[in-house]
Design a protein around this motif. Structure first.
Motif, short mmCIF file in Angstrom:
data_model
loop_
_atom_site.label_atom_id
_atom_site.label_comp_id
_atom_site.label_asym_id
_atom_site.label_seq_id
_atom_site.Cartn_x
_atom_site.Cartn_y
_atom_site.Cartn_z
N GLU A 32 34.59 18.41 31.74
CA GLU A 32 34.35 17.28 30.83
C GLU A 32 35.14 17.39 29.52
N ARG A 33 35.76 18.52 29.30
CA ARG A 33 36.45 18.73 28.02
C ARG A 33 37.80 18.01 28.00
N PRO A 34 38.20 17.50 26.82
CA PRO A 34 39.45 16.72 26.75
C PRO A 34 40.70 17.52 27.13
N PHE A 35 40.65 18.85 26.97
CA PHE A 35 41.83 19.66 27.26
C PHE A 35 41.87 20.16 28.71
N PHE A 36 40.86 19.73 29.51
CA PHE A 36 40.74 20.28 30.88
C PHE A 36 42.00 20.07 31.72
N ASN A 37 42.53 18.85 31.71
CA ASN A 37 43.70 18.56 32.56
C ASN A 37 44.91 19.39 32.14
N GLY A 38 45.17 19.43 30.84
CA GLY A 38 46.30 20.20 30.33
C GLY A 38 46.13 21.69 30.61
N LEU A 39 44.90 22.16 30.49
CA LEU A 39 44.60 23.57 30.74
C LEU A 39 44.89 23.92 32.20
N CYS A 40 44.47 23.05 33.12
CA CYS A 40 44.68 23.32 34.55
C CYS A 40 46.16 23.18 34.92
N ASP A 41 46.85 22.22 34.30
CA ASP A 41 48.31 22.11 34.50
C ASP A 41 48.97 23.41 34.05
N PHE A 42 48.53 23.90 32.91
CA PHE A 42 49.15 25.12 32.36
C PHE A 42 48.89 26.33 33.24
N LEU A 43 47.62 26.52 33.65
CA LEU A 43 47.30 27.70 34.46
C LEU A 43 48.09 27.71 35.77
N SER A 44 48.39 26.50 36.28
CA SER A 44 49.09 26.43 37.57
C SER A 44 50.61 26.30 37.38
N SER A 45 51.08 26.48 36.14
CA SER A 45 52.51 26.26 35.86
C SER A 45 53.39 27.47 36.15
N GLY A 46 52.80 28.60 36.43
CA GLY A 46 53.60 29.81 36.65
C GLY A 46 52.74 30.97 37.09
N PRO A 47 53.35 32.13 37.23
CA PRO A 47 52.62 33.29 37.72
C PRO A 47 51.49 33.72 36.79
N VAL A 48 50.39 34.08 37.43
CA VAL A 48 49.21 34.62 36.74
C VAL A 48 48.95 36.00 37.34
N VAL A 49 48.62 36.97 36.50
CA VAL A 49 48.22 38.29 37.02
C VAL A 49 46.70 38.33 37.03
N ALA A 50 46.15 38.35 38.24
CA ALA A 50 44.69 38.34 38.43
C ALA A 50 44.22 39.77 38.67
N MET A 51 43.14 40.14 37.98
CA MET A 51 42.66 41.53 38.09
C MET A 51 41.14 41.58 38.10
N VAL A 52 40.63 42.65 38.66
CA VAL A 52 39.21 42.98 38.51
C VAL A 52 39.14 44.36 37.87
N TRP A 53 38.40 44.44 36.78
CA TRP A 53 38.19 45.71 36.08
C TRP A 53 36.73 46.10 36.18
N GLU A 54 36.50 47.39 36.28
CA GLU A 54 35.16 47.93 36.51
C GLU A 54 34.82 48.95 35.43
N GLY A 55 33.55 48.99 35.06
CA GLY A 55 33.11 50.02 34.11
C GLY A 55 31.81 49.62 33.43
N GLU A 56 31.23 50.55 32.73
CA GLU A 56 29.99 50.29 32.02
C GLU A 56 30.24 49.26 30.92
N GLY A 57 29.51 48.16 30.98
CA GLY A 57 29.61 47.13 29.95
C GLY A 57 30.92 46.36 29.94
N VAL A 58 31.65 46.40 31.06
CA VAL A 58 33.02 45.84 31.05
C VAL A 58 33.06 44.32 30.83
N ILE A 59 32.00 43.61 31.21
CA ILE A 59 32.05 42.15 31.04
C ILE A 59 32.04 41.82 29.54
#
Ligand code: GDP
Ligand code: MG
Length: 162
Positions: A65-92
């Motif tokens: 619902e946010r006004p920047f949603f479309n631009g944000l999704c265009d941007f995220l899909s505009s090039g390579p993203v490094v996706a990771m999962v990190w683990e540890g106590e309190g990591v979130i």
């Protein structure tokens, strides 16, 4: 043994972290990984991919619902993203601290966004904001087989459990 249980509990918390296309293009992959690694968190999954717009919309669905949603999704899909999962106590929660406030103008120096970014629309990194989101985001970006469970030799030095 209680100590083993404590270590297991520490290992169980996982968060999803992504270096967005601006972070990748600016050559900040190693810098960002280094901050999580040096803190003592453990990398359990990593890949580089260009998400489709549809995938980006799924990732950011709670912001549709946010006004920047479309631009944000265009941007995220505009090039390579490094996706990771990190683990540890309190990591979130602590991962979000390492990242800093959403708007780099308000991020403290010493945080990733505070040190390395200037604009809210180009804030270089994503991190899950809670345990439910972390679970959902990890499941969206990774298959269970891509998550590597292992014991790091450093853990007993990081957590003080022998
Ligand atoms: P985050 O969890 O700190 O990444 O922030 P949010 O979940 O609220 O927003 C997701 C992403 O949308 C942010 O990282 C920003 O890149 C972008 N964003 C958030 N607020 C704004 C805004 O007011 N304007 C623009 N252009 N982008 C925004
Ligand atoms: Mg968010």
């Amino acid at each position: 043994m209680l100590q083993d249980q404590q270590l297991q509990a520490a290992e169980l918390e996982r968060t999803f972290i992504a270096i967005k296309p601006d972070g990748v293009q600016r050559g900040l992959i190693a810098e960002i990984i280094s901050r999580f690694e040096k803190k003592g968190f453990k990398l359990v999954a990593i890949k580089i991919m260009i998400p489709s717009k549809d995938f980006a919309q799924k990732h950011y669905h709670d912001l549709k619902e946010r006004p920047f949603f479309n631009g944000l999704c265009d941007f995220l899909s505009s090039g390579p993203v490094v996706a990771m999962v990190w683990e540890g106590e309190g990591v979130i929660k602590y991962g979000r601290k390492l990242i800093g406030a959403t708007d780099p103008q308000k991020s403290e120096p010493g945080t990733i966004r505070g040190d390395l970014a200037v604009g809210v629309g180009r804030n270089i990194i994503h991190g899950s904001d809670g345990s439910e989101t972390a679970k959902d985001e990890i499941a969206l970006w990774f298959t269970p087989r891509e998550l590597v469970s292992y014991t790091s030799n450093a853990e007993k030095w990081i957590y003080g459990i022998n």
